[in-house]
Design a protein around this motif. Structure first.
Motif, PDB file in Angstrom:
ATOM      1  N   VAL A  92     -49.924  69.201 102.084  1.00  9.84           N
ATOM      2  CA  VAL A  92     -50.216  69.639 100.719  1.00  9.84           C
ATOM      3  C   VAL A  92     -49.012  70.374 100.125  1.00  9.84           C
ATOM      4  N   THR A  93     -48.326  71.183 100.930  1.00  7.45           N
ATOM      5  CA  THR A  93     -47.147  71.906 100.444  1.00  7.45           C
ATOM      6  C   THR A  93     -46.025  70.939 100.063  1.00  7.45           C
ATOM      7  N   VAL A  94     -45.809  69.920 100.889  1.00  6.37           N
ATOM      8  CA  VAL A  94     -44.771  68.921 100.581  1.00  6.37           C
ATOM      9  C   VAL A  94     -45.113  68.202  99.280  1.00  6.37           C
ATOM     10  N   ILE A  95     -46.375  67.784  99.135  1.00  9.62           N
ATOM     11  CA  ILE A  95     -46.787  67.079  97.914  1.00  9.62           C
ATOM     12  C   ILE A  95     -46.594  67.979  96.694  1.00  9.62           C
ATOM     13  N   PHE A  96     -46.981  69.239  96.823  1.00  8.05           N
ATOM     14  CA  PHE A  96     -46.839  70.159  95.692  1.00  8.05           C
ATOM     15  C   PHE A  96     -45.376  70.358  95.315  1.00  8.05           C
ATOM     16  N   ASN A  97     -44.496  70.504  96.284  1.00  7.13           N
ATOM     17  CA  ASN A  97     -43.079  70.714  95.974  1.00  7.13           C
ATOM     18  C   ASN A  97     -42.445  69.467  95.358  1.00  7.13           C
ATOM     19  N   LEU A  98     -42.892  68.304  95.784  1.00  6.89           N
ATOM     20  CA  LEU A  98     -42.388  67.080  95.151  1.00  6.89           C
ATOM     21  C   LEU A  98     -42.854  66.999  93.703  1.00  6.89           C
ATOM     22  N   LEU A  99     -44.084  67.417  93.450  1.00  7.34           N
ATOM     23  CA  LEU A  99     -44.564  67.448  92.078  1.00  7.34           C
ATOM     24  C   LEU A  99     -43.825  68.478  91.237  1.00  7.34           C
ATOM     25  N   MET A 100     -43.365  69.541  91.906  1.00  5.15           N
ATOM     26  CA  MET A 100     -42.631  70.604  91.217  1.00  5.15           C
ATOM     27  C   MET A 100     -41.153  70.277  91.039  1.00  5.15           C
ATOM     28  N   LEU A 101     -40.668  69.194  91.616  1.00  4.87           N
ATOM     29  CA  LEU A 101     -39.245  68.864  91.546  1.00  4.87           C
ATOM     30  C   LEU A 101     -38.738  68.738  90.119  1.00  4.87           C
ATOM     31  N   PRO A 102     -39.458  68.070  89.188  1.00  5.90           N
ATOM     32  CA  PRO A 102     -38.955  68.012  87.804  1.00  5.90           C
ATOM     33  C   PRO A 102     -38.761  69.393  87.182  1.00  5.90           C
ATOM     34  N   THR A 103     -39.665  70.329  87.457  1.00  6.13           N
ATOM     35  CA  THR A 103     -39.496  71.677  86.897  1.00  6.13           C
ATOM     36  C   THR A 103     -38.296  72.374  87.509  1.00  6.13           C
TER      37      THR A 103
END
Length: 623
Positions: free
Chosen positions: A415-426
């Motif tokens: 879940v942490t990896v998925i969240f950080n990938l989603l946060m990559l654009p920001t």
């Protein structure tokens, strides 16, 4: 000497009939004496009312036997009468007493619990959860919901609370006649009956195939109902403070609380704010004694007539569990009692884990008299605002756990990896904003020099701020762009904290060297990695316009603060933060190799050289 005459001979005649008169008098006197003796005999042989009988005499009179599985004894007819709403008649003090001669136990079992009742007080000595996921704090034995040390002092579960200490002691120490002893398998019912000197108590419990137990309580004295409440007086069995496993001084992993739903509104009160022996009358759909992972919740059948008493006691425990002679501090013991203002109490009791599916399926009574009121889900303390993030986060973790990742630690990492990938654009947006800030930094410094002569309180300072905002707008710089990722990450961090501290599913869940994701890392490996990874990330990240001394302080202080904060908190939380830090470090290394990163580092190096050129160091060479 007087002459002795035979009355019988005298009555047979003589001159003048005098003998006849004397005989009649003698006969009347004899009859009077016979009647007097007969009446006296009846009077002195009549038993005196109100004479108390001993338990042995009571047992002989009742003709029942105790200690036989399924024995109805004299309690079964009384239970039927109570169910029909028939209370004891006035003048019950003259009725035969109902009590047992010795202490016996009745064990009730289903797939979820094993409850051990004692007929002394008709209360619970053990409430053991049979699910293998729920162990005690040692992780070796099945969890007993009854806190033995506290219960010995303040009372066992399903004891009775009354407003008369002497009466409470009597009904909680009496030997009740049990309708069944030995082992009873649910679904089933058992009744405990006690009657003596006008006090009549009937406690009936109904068991099904769930965690929920239905209880009925009636207490009468001389035929009049007594306001008696069913109690869970002394905390819960997973209180680590009582097992020598308190983690940090002043930080309990099992904080107690009083929770309730009043007229549809749920709320919670921490242990320190709970009063002792406070009576609360109101429309209570449920009232519960709870800690982080388990609860004992009462759900009255008639919320509009509910009455609740909060119980708050303390026990002094050593601050160092390994040293009994160490300084002692009070540990809170929270309990409650729930009843009905009419004196006849019928309610349901849930004693078990605050597991999401379980507590969300148990409804309190609604206004229509049906179990469609608020559920017990609010006992999971996600918080009113963080719950918006925490519950979906937990559901995501549980989904991964149930679908291919049967380990909560790996689910946290995924879940942490998925969240950080989603946060990559920001994060990329933050880097672009930082680069633009670097580019206009000379103009910003020129503006500051222009107004440097003004005092901080000078109204013309507002002109500088207006020019600064116009500059940012012209150059397309968002002054808050660098804070966006942090603003998003911090709520998630606290939501993770809530999830890991309040979901029983993660209690005693292991990962690698971690045996309990809700407990601190025993080897402190994760906090150490957090400190190092945060320092490296801060060190290689260009900072636009930040003072070098300030930057160095941030690069050191922030990792230390976060690392040592997580030193004593849930290792699952540290696992999340550590995973995020390593991902951020990798992302930052990649960004540094991009054209944005190279330009930012070039600008930073140019400024560093410029600062060094103002006061270049003098280097002495050897001759």
């Amino acid at each position: 000497m007087p002459e002795i005459q035979n009355p019988n001979l005298q009555s047979q005649g003589g001159p003048g009939g005098g003998g006849a008169g004397g005989g009649m008098q003698s006969l009347l006197l004899t009859m009077f004496l016979v009647v007097a003796i007969f009446l006296g005999f009846q009077y002195f042989q009549k038993p005196k009312p109100g004479t108390p009988t001993s338990p042995e005499q009571t047992q002989q009179q009742s003709g029942g036997t105790q200690g036989t599985t399924g024995s109805a004894a004299s309690g079964a007819p009384s239970a039927a009468g109570a169910a029909a709403g028939q209370g004891p008649a006035a003048g019950a003090s003259s009725a035969p007493a109902i009590a047992a001669t010795s202490e016996t136990e009745t064990t009730v079992e289903n797939a979820y619990y094993r409850i051990v009742f004692s007929n002394r007080g008709a209360l619970v000595k053990h409430w053991i959860l049979k699910d293998p996921h729920y162990k005690d704090s040692t992780g070796k034995q099945q969890l007993d919901m009854v806190q033995q040390q506290a219960s010995q002092r303040f009372g066992y579960p399903l004891s009775l609370f009354t407003y008369e200490p002497a009466l409470s002691e009597q009904v909680n120490q009496a030997l009740y006649q049990a309708s069944a002893t030995g082992v009873v398998t649910a679904p089933n019912s058992i009744a405990f009956h006690y009657e003596r000197n006008g006090v009549d108590v009937l406690k009936t419990f109904h068991f099904d195939q769930t965690y929920v137990v239905t209880a009925e309580v009636q207490v009468h004295r001389n035929g009049q109902p007594v306001r008696a409440l069913l109690a869970w007086p002394a905390g819960l069995g997973d209180m680590e403070e009582f097992q020598g496993r308190s983690s940090i001084p002043g930080l309990s992993r099992t904080p107690s609380s009083f929770a309730w739903s009043l007229a549809g509104k749920q709320d919670t009160l921490t242990a320190s704010k709970v009063s002792n022996n406070a009576t609360l009358d109101g429309e209570y759909q449920y009232a519960a004694s709870a800690d982080l992972y388990f609860t004992a919740a009462f759900l009255p059948d008639a919320p509009e007539r509910a009455t609740v008493v909060t119980l708050h006691n303390t026990i002094d425990l050593p601050t160092d569990p390994s040293n009994p002679a160490s300084e002692k501090r009070p540990a809170d013991v929270i309990g409650l009692a729930v009843g009905d203002t009419t004196g006849y109490t019928r309610l349901r009791l849930y004693a078990g884990p605050k597991q999401m599916d379980l507590v969300s399926s148990i409804h309190s009574m609604g206004a229509d008299g049906k179990p469609d009121g608020p559920t017990l889900e609010s006992l999971i303390q996600f918080g009113p605002w963080l719950g918006i993030i925490a519950k979906p986060l937990f559901l995501a973790l549980r989904f991964l756990y149930a679908h291919g990742i049967p380990n909560w630690g790996w689910a946290i990492i995924v879940v942490t990896v998925i969240f950080n990938l989603l946060m990559l654009p920001t994060r990329l947006m933050m880097m672009r904003s930082s680069l633009k800030m670097m580019r206009i930094q000379p103009k910003v410094e020129a503006l500051k020099r222009k107004y440097a002569h003004l005092k901080a309180t000078d109204p013309k300072r507002a002109e500088m701020n207006a020019e600064m905002m116009a500059l940012y707008k012209t150059e397309g710089v968002n002054m808050y762009g660098g804070c966006l990722p942090l603003l998003i990450q911090m709520p998630l961090f606290f939501a993770y904290f809530r999830v890991l501290q309040n979901t029983v599913e993660l209690r005693q869940a292991g990962w690698g060297w971690l045996h309990d994701l809700s407990a601190p890392d025993p080897l402190h490996i994760l906090p150490a990695i957090i400190i190092v990874s945060m320092f490296l990330t801060q060190f290689i990240t260009p900072s636009p316009g930040m003072d070098p001394n300030q930057r160095r302080m941030m690069a050191i202080m922030m990792p230390v603060i976060f690392g040592f904060t997580l030193w004593h908190y849930a290792s699952g939380l540290a696992l999340y933060w550590c995973t995020g830090n390593l991902i951020n470090l990798g992302i930052q290394l990649s960004i540094n190799q991009s054209h944005i990163g190279k330009e930012m580092h070039a600008i930073a190096a140019k400024r560093a050289a410029k600062r060094a050129g103002k006061n270049p160091p003098t280097i002495s060479g050897r001759r």
